[in-house]
Design an enzyme around this catalytic site. Sequence first.
Site, PDB file in Angstrom:
ATOM      1  N   TYR A  33       1.029 -18.718   9.118  1.00 62.11           N
ATOM      2  CA  TYR A  33      -0.319 -19.163   8.653  1.00 62.11           C
ATOM      3  C   TYR A  33      -0.618 -18.645   7.397  1.00 62.11           C
ATOM      4  O   TYR A  33      -0.142 -17.987   6.746  1.00 62.11           O
ATOM      5  CB  TYR A  33      -1.224 -18.868   9.753  1.00 62.11           C
ATOM      6  CG  TYR A  33      -1.694 -17.592   9.675  1.00 62.11           C
ATOM      7  CD1 TYR A  33      -0.957 -16.377  10.402  1.00 62.11           C
ATOM      8  CD2 TYR A  33      -3.279 -17.163   9.506  1.00 62.11           C
ATOM      9  CE1 TYR A  33      -1.694 -15.394  10.311  1.00 62.11           C
ATOM     10  CE2 TYR A  33      -3.842 -15.896   9.260  1.00 62.11           C
ATOM     11  CZ  TYR A  33      -2.964 -14.969   9.721  1.00 62.11           C
ATOM     12  OH  TYR A  33      -3.333 -13.642   9.775  1.00 62.11           O
ATOM     13  N   LYS A 148       3.866 -13.398   7.594  1.00 58.29           N
ATOM     14  CA  LYS A 148       2.473 -13.754   8.022  1.00 58.29           C
ATOM     15  C   LYS A 148       2.572 -14.635   9.125  1.00 58.29           C
ATOM     16  O   LYS A 148       2.151 -16.180   9.244  1.00 58.29           O
ATOM     17  CB  LYS A 148       1.524 -14.440   6.929  1.00 58.29           C
ATOM     18  CG  LYS A 148      -0.133 -14.323   7.228  1.00 58.29           C
ATOM     19  CD  LYS A 148      -0.925 -14.406   6.039  1.00 58.29           C
ATOM     20  CE  LYS A 148      -2.261 -14.786   6.214  1.00 58.29           C
ATOM     21  NZ  LYS A 148      -2.929 -13.510   6.852  1.00 58.29           N
ATOM     22  N   GLU A 181      -2.596  -0.995   7.506  1.00 59.70           N
ATOM     23  CA  GLU A 181      -3.618  -1.878   6.851  1.00 59.70           C
ATOM     24  C   GLU A 181      -4.530  -1.921   7.890  1.00 59.70           C
ATOM     25  O   GLU A 181      -4.722  -1.728   9.061  1.00 59.70           O
ATOM     26  CB  GLU A 181      -2.946  -3.245   6.456  1.00 59.70           C
ATOM     27  CG  GLU A 181      -2.392  -3.806   7.604  1.00 59.70           C
ATOM     28  CD  GLU A 181      -1.478  -4.964   7.033  1.00 59.70           C
ATOM     29  OE1 GLU A 181      -1.603  -5.616   6.268  1.00 59.70           O
ATOM     30  OE2 GLU A 181      -0.354  -5.168   7.798  1.00 59.70           O
ATOM     31  N   LEU A 206       1.336  -6.640   5.493  1.00 60.06           N
ATOM     32  CA  LEU A 206       1.349  -8.028   4.765  1.00 60.06           C
ATOM     33  C   LEU A 206       0.882  -7.643   3.227  1.00 60.06           C
ATOM     34  O   LEU A 206       0.078  -6.928   2.910  1.00 60.06           O
ATOM     35  CB  LEU A 206       0.200  -8.813   5.502  1.00 60.06           C
ATOM     36  CG  LEU A 206      -0.016 -10.426   4.770  1.00 60.06           C
ATOM     37  CD1 LEU A 206       1.489 -10.984   5.579  1.00 60.06           C
ATOM     38  CD2 LEU A 206      -1.137 -10.823   5.067  1.00 60.06           C
TER      39      LEU A 206
HETATM   40  N1  PDD Z   1      -5.793 -11.992   6.926  1.00 62.67           N
HETATM   41  N2  PDD Z   1      -3.216  -7.747   6.050  1.00 62.67           N
HETATM   42  C1  PDD Z   1      -3.359  -8.500   7.205  1.00 62.67           C
HETATM   43  C2  PDD Z   1      -2.681  -8.131   8.507  1.00 62.67           C
HETATM   44  C3  PDD Z   1      -3.794  -9.808   7.152  1.00 62.67           C
HETATM   45  O1  PDD Z   1      -4.291 -10.629   8.301  1.00 62.67           O
HETATM   46  C4  PDD Z   1      -4.630 -10.087   5.736  1.00 62.67           C
HETATM   47  C5  PDD Z   1      -5.097 -11.393   5.709  1.00 62.67           C
HETATM   48  C6  PDD Z   1      -4.357  -9.378   4.826  1.00 62.67           C
HETATM   49  C7  PDD Z   1      -5.171  -9.587   3.436  1.00 62.67           C
HETATM   50  O2  PDD Z   1      -4.553 -10.665   2.833  1.00 62.67           O
HETATM   51  P1  PDD Z   1      -5.073 -11.638   1.704  1.00 62.67           P
HETATM   52  O3  PDD Z   1      -5.705 -10.790   0.878  1.00 62.67           O
HETATM   53  O4  PDD Z   1      -4.062 -12.255   1.211  1.00 62.67           O
HETATM   54  O5  PDD Z   1      -6.014 -12.593   2.730  1.00 62.67           O
HETATM   55  C8  PDD Z   1      -4.028  -7.922   4.876  1.00 62.67           C
HETATM   56  C9  PDD Z   1      -6.272 -13.284   6.863  1.00 62.67           C
HETATM   57  C10 PDD Z   1      -7.704 -13.604   5.827  1.00 62.67           C
HETATM   58  C11 PDD Z   1      -6.837 -13.773   8.271  1.00 62.67           C
HETATM   59  O6  PDD Z   1      -6.095 -13.558   9.170  1.00 62.67           O
HETATM   60  O7  PDD Z   1      -7.573 -14.347   8.693  1.00 62.67           O
END
Ligand code: PDD
Length: 286
Positions: A33, A148, A181, A206
Amino acid sequence: MDSIAYVNGDFVLLSEAKVSVLDRGFLFADGIYEVSAVLGGKLIDNDSHLARLERSVGEIKLPLPETVARIKEIQHELISRNQLKDGLVYIQVTRGADVGRDFAFPKGVKPTLMMFTSVKDIVNAASAKTGIGVITVPDIRWTRRDIKSVALLAQVLAKQAAAEAGAGEAWMIEDGGKVTEGGSSSAFILTKDDVLVTRENSSAILPGCTRKAVVKLAEERQLRVEERAFTIEEALRAKEAFITSASSFVQPVVKIDGELVADGKPGPVALRLREIYIEFARATGT
Ligand code: PDD
């Protein structure tokens, strides 16, 4: 309020959007996703999100059923059909629905592509002013967190524990208290020596798109950035802490497991980086 979603070529009401119970996303979490923010009707840092989508599907040998150019068109069509100003566009690709439940990849099955939007006023989120608390939980995820994947059970449990504790995010830790994270965000601290620290990219986390943009924006402003792991003890001694993600941009962290970070107020660097990121988003949205 209902909205329009996209499922395998059709625009349908989100409440009526359907995929098969044999969909491998449902049976095996065999899917990927992405989440892109929308600000003023424009997609933020979207090329970065779509590049990560392509990389993630490549890592699990899942062919995208549409070109990236077409996916972008669908994102825009959803924004327009839903008259979305501020919010998120969600994309999910799974290995599709086979006729039964075989673990190995099915042959001749078209992947499922599903997309929808949600309304969220990220810029004016109240928590950006007050900051959020985080709790720590052991990182019990698999070792390919750079992908992801829709297999989010560990994050669901972590974020549920955070919600029950009245915290806004869970920081996942391993190897003697090192933060990997957040449940759905990247983690940062600002040390006493004014060094911005965030864990280096590897299969342990991620590669956050917002993290990448914030690191670049900070470096352009002569802030020192070190990409390395930090522990909870170091975070508790830090001047500031914050998280980044598409769904929150930059959010100050003011408490870790109930203990205050510095004076327990959002730090000036986190707040400034938030403003800078929002300026960047407004200037570069597509
Ligand atoms: N999540 N780490 C994890 C485990 C994440 O699921 C996400 C983002 C991030 C931040 O990545 P980015 O800056 O590219 O959004 C880091 C999304 C927003 C979600 O699962 O809704």
